[in-house]
Design a protein around this motif. Sequence first.
Motif, PDB file in Angstrom:
ATOM      1  N   THR A 137       0.808  -1.222   0.000  1.00  0.00           N
ATOM      2  CA  THR A 137       0.000   0.000   0.000  1.00  0.00           C
ATOM      3  C   THR A 137       0.838   1.267   0.000  1.00  0.00           C
ATOM      4  O   THR A 137       0.341   2.343  -0.342  1.00  0.00           O
ATOM      5  CB  THR A 137      -0.924   0.023   1.227  1.00  0.00           C
TER       6      THR A 137
ATOM      7  N   TYR B 181       3.104   6.124   9.068  1.00  0.00           N
ATOM      8  CA  TYR B 181       2.256   5.165   8.361  1.00  0.00           C
ATOM      9  C   TYR B 181       2.943   3.796   8.295  1.00  0.00           C
ATOM     10  O   TYR B 181       2.333   2.769   8.611  1.00  0.00           O
ATOM     11  CB  TYR B 181       1.945   5.654   6.953  1.00  0.00           C
TER      12      TYR B 181
ATOM     13  N   ARG C 190      -2.403   6.177  -5.819  1.00  0.00           N
ATOM     14  CA  ARG C 190      -1.230   6.843  -5.246  1.00  0.00           C
ATOM     15  C   ARG C 190      -1.556   8.279  -4.871  1.00  0.00           C
ATOM     16  O   ARG C 190      -1.133   8.773  -3.814  1.00  0.00           O
ATOM     17  CB  ARG C 190      -0.067   6.823  -6.251  1.00  0.00           C
TER      18      ARG C 190
ATOM     19  N   PHE D  95      -3.374   8.201  -1.657  1.00  0.00           N
ATOM     20  CA  PHE D  95      -2.454   7.862  -0.572  1.00  0.00           C
ATOM     21  C   PHE D  95      -1.631   9.086  -0.175  1.00  0.00           C
ATOM     22  O   PHE D  95      -1.483   9.397   1.018  1.00  0.00           O
ATOM     23  CB  PHE D  95      -1.534   6.720  -1.016  1.00  0.00           C
TER      24      PHE D  95
END
Length: 285
Positions: free
Chosen positions: A41, A168, A261, A264
Amino acid sequence: MRSPDSALLRHLSESSARYRDPVARVDWSQLDAGSGWLPDTALSLHGLGAFGALQPAARQRLSQYEFINVMHCGLWLEGIFLQRMSRRLRPGLQRAEHEYLLHELREEAGHSLMFLRATESSGLALPGGSWRAPRVASAVGRFAPAGGSVFWLAMLIGEDVSDQFNRYVRGQADGVNPAVRQICTLHVVDEARHIAAARRNLEIALSGAGMMSRLLLSAAARLLLWQMARAFYYPPASFYELAGLPPGTHWRRAALRNPARRKFVAERLAPTVRALESYGLDIGR
């Protein structure tokens, strides 16, 4: 410019007193090229159909080079900070600021040594000139007056963007190499103090700033945030080729267009954007 917050600096220095060399705290035997370093991820191609079709070994190698890109961003930013802040050390400097600067310089140097050791321990090829710093952000960091609002704006953005990514990664249960998790954790612990100091210095530098100054700083913040995010979250084309994905230009373009992306990155940047907006800066979308 007003003097730094002495009480905050003394508190941060006390928190830094029990220093341990981060290079000695990482289990380097676990940083091997036979495992993935980051969760899927966190990779720039995650979410694309082409990424799903890649063999596990290709994903592993991509995760290794994407983390190397992150570390090169760290080396660049901390190199600028070390150069600029070391020049502030002079006779007559306020005691609390002098002590804090020495603590922060020690910690930033330790991070850079940790990144260099990680790159060396990986055994992965990295030809000279493979990574280049973004020009505008680099120029701002190197030439903006130290202690001014633009300088502290650049430092806060640089530190906060990398910190959100580290948080993260260390929060993921699967797919993170143990040594990478250690590197991210050690970086987060120290950066919490550095970010607190940068935020306070920016607040002081912004005190009394008028509307025109804030408009100019807003434009600078948007540019710096965009350049930092692009360098941090989208590796150079050559890194995709080093990971075994030629041609690199094709894969980097795919990453830049990748909706997953972009989402994210936007999620990781959101805390930084909120912090900047709390100072009255207009960051936009």
